[in-house]
Design an enzyme around this catalytic site. Structure first.
Site, short mmCIF file in Angstrom:
data_model
loop_
_atom_site.label_atom_id
_atom_site.label_comp_id
_atom_site.label_asym_id
_atom_site.label_seq_id
_atom_site.Cartn_x
_atom_site.Cartn_y
_atom_site.Cartn_z
N GLU A 82 6.14 -5.18 7.39
CA GLU A 82 5.47 -4.18 8.22
C GLU A 82 6.20 -3.83 9.51
OE1 GLU A 82 2.36 -5.62 5.40
OE2 GLU A 82 3.98 -6.53 6.55
N ASP A 125 -1.08 -7.18 7.64
CA ASP A 125 -2.55 -7.13 7.52
C ASP A 125 -2.94 -7.79 6.19
OD1 ASP A 125 -1.47 -5.08 5.95
OD2 ASP A 125 -3.09 -3.67 6.38
N GLY A 146 0.82 -1.20 0.00
CA GLY A 146 0.00 0.00 0.00
C GLY A 146 0.86 1.26 0.00
N GLY A 153 0.50 -5.35 0.97
CA GLY A 153 -0.73 -5.30 0.19
C GLY A 153 -0.63 -6.02 -1.13
#
Length: 356
Positions: free
Chosen positions: A136, A144, A64, A113
């Site tokens: 992350e 996530d 992302g 992502g």
């Protein structure tokens, strides 16, 4: 469309991420456009299968656009970031439940992502250039996009090792981690795409594997080290994991040093999220948990500081809060799983129901 291109080639619907200057990193607009494209392909009887790929040779998707998310967190306490995550996680679930075969080409860089838009596909193809992972914890965040679900579906602790170190992995290790299914050499990807225009993915991949020059992916490292990894990364205490790694010496000491450079807060929350996800019953439940965790961790100091150090100033010298795992309290971790003010993530009905 903006940075998403779609086309129909024979019976194959193709979705191409095209933001090459940013390694095809996802913006909110791209997430919405991908969802629209999937909805259209689901309702088109001429489309029998779907391909997700990235423009250029460098990446499927580098994750992302976290710099934009950081700016929003700093300005508004993450109101736009929350909307992005809601739509992104809904897209992840939509790909997992898509009513037609979906092939993701996990070529080049596939991070965060990028795994979210590929790791939930029915057919996940890695190649020679694949570098996949969840970095992350290097920016004070927590894996996530369904990562906690994907990384806990296999027995053992390979997923824990991947999440707590933030390392990147090649094709063989991606398959060992459960993030991919099949390997196709880079120079045969175009041939695979041509086959998919008229052939079911199972048959297309099997045909390439059966024809010379069939090949195996370059050897990975995870499976040979499974026993040691399972021992070192067991349990619910990140400090104990690091201690066991240091005591093992050699590669274990190197892994301990890697984890010690990551955000202690993010490492502790990541471990708790993985352990909880292992007990959940569906991807949707894991995504709902991840939404809470994303919202809470993004408001903690390490998210802003990690992105500053890694992606803005690029000094690679973040000042973490707290600076060590010993300073991360049980209450700090538990707070990341509490309800959020705007309410929990609510995922849409499966596409098959939406188009019925």
């Amino acid at each position: 469309m903006g940075n998403i291109r779609t086309e129909i080639r024979g019976a194959l619907g193709v979705i191409t991420l095209d933001r090459q200057e940013a390694l095809n990193a996802l913006t909110h607009e791209m997430v919405r456009e991908m969802a629209d494209a999937l909805r259209a392909f689901a309702g088109d009887d001429a489309v029998e299968r779907v391909l997700i790929t990235g423009a250029g040779e460098r990446a499927l998707c580098a994750g992302g656009d976290v710099v934009t998310l950081r700016d929003d967190v700093d300005r508004t306490r993450g109101q736009a970031a929350a909307r992005f995550w809601r739509d992104e996680y809904a897209l992840n679930a939509r790909i997992a439940r898509f009513p037609k075969p979906t092939v993701a080409l996990q070529h080049g860089i596939v991070l965060g992502g990028g795994v979210g838009i590929s790791g939930h596909a029915s057919h996940r193809v890695v190649t020679d250039s694949t570098r996949i992972g969840f970095p992350e914890v290097t920016i004070g965040f927590v894996p996530d996009v369904g990562a906690t679900w994907l990384l806990t579906r296999h027995r053992g602790e390979l997923g824990t090792r991947a999440a707590l170190t933030g390392d990147h992995f090649g094709a063989a290790d991606a398959i060992a981690l459960g993030l991919a299914d099949s390997y196709v050499p880079t120079d045969r990807l175009a041939e695979l795409v041509r086959l998919l225009e008229s052939t079911h993915p199972d048959a297309a991949i099997e045909q390439l594997a059966a024809e010379p020059p069939a090949a195996e992916p370059p050897a990975g490292t995870l499976e040979d080290a499974q026993a040691q990894i399972d021992h070192a990364f067991a349990g619910d205490d990140a400090e104990q994991i690091v201690a066991r790694l240091e005591a093992a010496g050699g590669e274990g000491r190197a892994l301990a040093a890697t984890i010690s450079k990551r955000s202690p807060f993010a490492v502790a929350v990541t471990l708790a999220a993985l352990r909880r996800a292992r007990r959940l019953g569906s991807l949707e439940e894991a995504l709902a948990q991840e939404y809470r965790v994303s919202r809470h961790t993004s408001l903690a100091p390490d998210f802003s500081e990690g992105i500053r150090a890694q992606l803005i100033d690029k000094d690679r010298n973040p000042t973490w809060t707290p600076p060590t795992l010993a300073g991360v309290t049980h209450a700090m971790v538990e707070g990341c799983f509490a309800p959020v003010p705007e309410g929990d993530l609510e995922l849409p009905a499966p596409l098959a129901e939406e188009i019925a």
